[in-house]
Design a protein around this motif. Structure first.
Motif, mmCIF file in Angstrom:
data_model
loop_
_atom_site.group_PDB
_atom_site.id
_atom_site.type_symbol
_atom_site.label_atom_id
_atom_site.label_comp_id
_atom_site.label_asym_id
_atom_site.label_seq_id
_atom_site.Cartn_x
_atom_site.Cartn_y
_atom_site.Cartn_z
ATOM 1 N N LYS A 5 10.295 119.600 34.107
ATOM 2 C CA LYS A 5 9.035 119.903 33.439
ATOM 3 C C LYS A 5 8.099 120.670 34.364
ATOM 4 N N ALA A 8 9.241 124.193 34.446
ATOM 5 C CA ALA A 8 8.944 124.857 33.181
ATOM 6 C C ALA A 8 7.476 125.253 33.112
ATOM 7 N N LEU A 9 6.583 124.382 33.568
ATOM 8 C CA LEU A 9 5.158 124.695 33.588
ATOM 9 C C LEU A 9 4.863 125.828 34.558
ATOM 10 N N ASP A 11 6.927 128.219 35.457
ATOM 11 C CA ASP A 11 7.423 129.457 34.854
ATOM 12 C C ASP A 11 6.453 129.977 33.804
ATOM 13 N N THR A 12 5.902 129.083 33.020
ATOM 14 C CA THR A 12 4.945 129.496 31.994
ATOM 15 C C THR A 12 3.715 130.135 32.612
ATOM 16 N N ILE A 13 3.220 129.542 33.691
ATOM 17 C CA ILE A 13 2.044 130.102 34.364
ATOM 18 C C ILE A 13 2.359 131.477 34.948
ATOM 19 N N TYR A 15 4.646 133.606 33.887
ATOM 20 C CA TYR A 15 4.774 134.563 32.784
ATOM 21 C C TYR A 15 3.404 134.967 32.242
ATOM 22 N N LEU A 16 2.495 134.011 32.174
ATOM 23 C CA LEU A 16 1.148 134.329 31.694
ATOM 24 C C LEU A 16 0.430 135.281 32.641
#
Length: 288
Positions: A5, A8-9, A11-13, A15-16
């Protein structure tokens, strides 16, 4: 499970952040494209619109149809970029190959003197006097020879050559090859990634440069595209200050159309060499 998790968080940051950065970079380019195709009425109504509200090729026809104007400047920029990149990549490859040899007499001193030029120069006035004394003023050679070799690019290519296994050259020497034959038949064919990357560096720098042209070029027919765009911007500023407007003209849209035209050659060439770009830089960035 917790680690997954967290990744995943993260990676999301990432990508943003990358998406936001790409948006910041692309928005000005998108506005330039939209404004260049806008009609004069729509642009005067909403100069900052990002959603296309009209479509017109008037300014592109005006730019491409100007005899002795942007078409001539565009051809001159292509000529300068092609000639300059060719000369620069040849001289850089020769210099890098020589400096990659550990048995080169005075190698350390020569390399330090070359690196010294990255931080100090003789000054603008001696630079101009030198070019003038060489009778290069108002010629294409004044735009390609003074900056033919970049120290940064030379170091990248030199490190790349140094990372090539010495066994390749040793095997070639056993077969009777000399240094020139080794360079052209062994080293250069396996160095295409770094050649593509360095060529891109030189090409973009030459294409975007306008300082040398404003310094050494006097004839209007010798001006590259970037100088013509600069003159247009200055002319538009002067026109705005004195409050003079030509009927049916829109300098802002005309400038946007010229910028798009100036970007097209780079956009066409870059996709064909981008696969070599990162690979070439990484290979030449680390000294073994």
């Amino acid at each position: 499970m917790y680690i997954q998790k967290r990744f995943a968080l993260a990676d999301t940051i990432i990508y943003l952040i990358l998406g936001l950065s790409a948006l910041i970079i692309l928005l000005p380019l998108w506005r330039i494209l939209v404004i260049s195709f806008s009609t004069q009425e729509v642009y005067l109504t909403d100069p900052y619109h990002l959603i296309p509200k009209s479509f017109s090729l008037t300014e592109y026809k005006r730019a491409l149809g100007s005899i002795g104007g942007i078409v001539t400047a565009l051809f001159r920029s292509v000529q300068i970029t092609t000639l300059g990149t060719t000369i620069s990549i040849i001289l850089t490859s020769f210099g890098a190959y020589a400096l990659s040899k550990k048995d080169l007499p005075g190698r350390g001193i020569i390399f330090r003197l070359i690196v010294f030029t990255m931080f100090f120069s003789g000054g603008l006035v001696p630079f101009y006097v030198l070019v003038r004394n060489l009778h290069l003023i108002d010629t294409i050679w004044s735009l390609v020879l003074p900056t033919a070799i970049s120290t940064y690019n030379l170091i990248i290519m030199k490190n790349y050559y140094a990372s090539i296994p010495a066994s390749l050259e040793e095997a070639a020497r056993i077969d009777g090859y000399n240094d020139i034959q080794i360079l052209f038949k062994i080293i250069i064919p396996i160095s295409m990634p770094v050649f593509a990357a360095i060529s891109l560096f030189y090409g973009v720098a030459l294409w975007n440069d306008y300082f040398l042209a404003t310094l050494f070029i006097n004839s209007n027919d010798m001006f590259p595209l970037q100088v013509l765009l600069r003159q247009m911007i200055i002319q538009d500023m002067v026109t705005a200050e004195v409050g003079v407007m030509t009927s049916g003209s829109n300098m802002e849209q005309f400038k946007m159309a010229c910028i798009i035209i100036g970007m097209i050659p780079v956009l066409i060439i870059y996709p064909f060499i981008q696969k070599y770009f990162t690979k070439g830089i990484m290979m030449g960035a680390v000294k073994e």
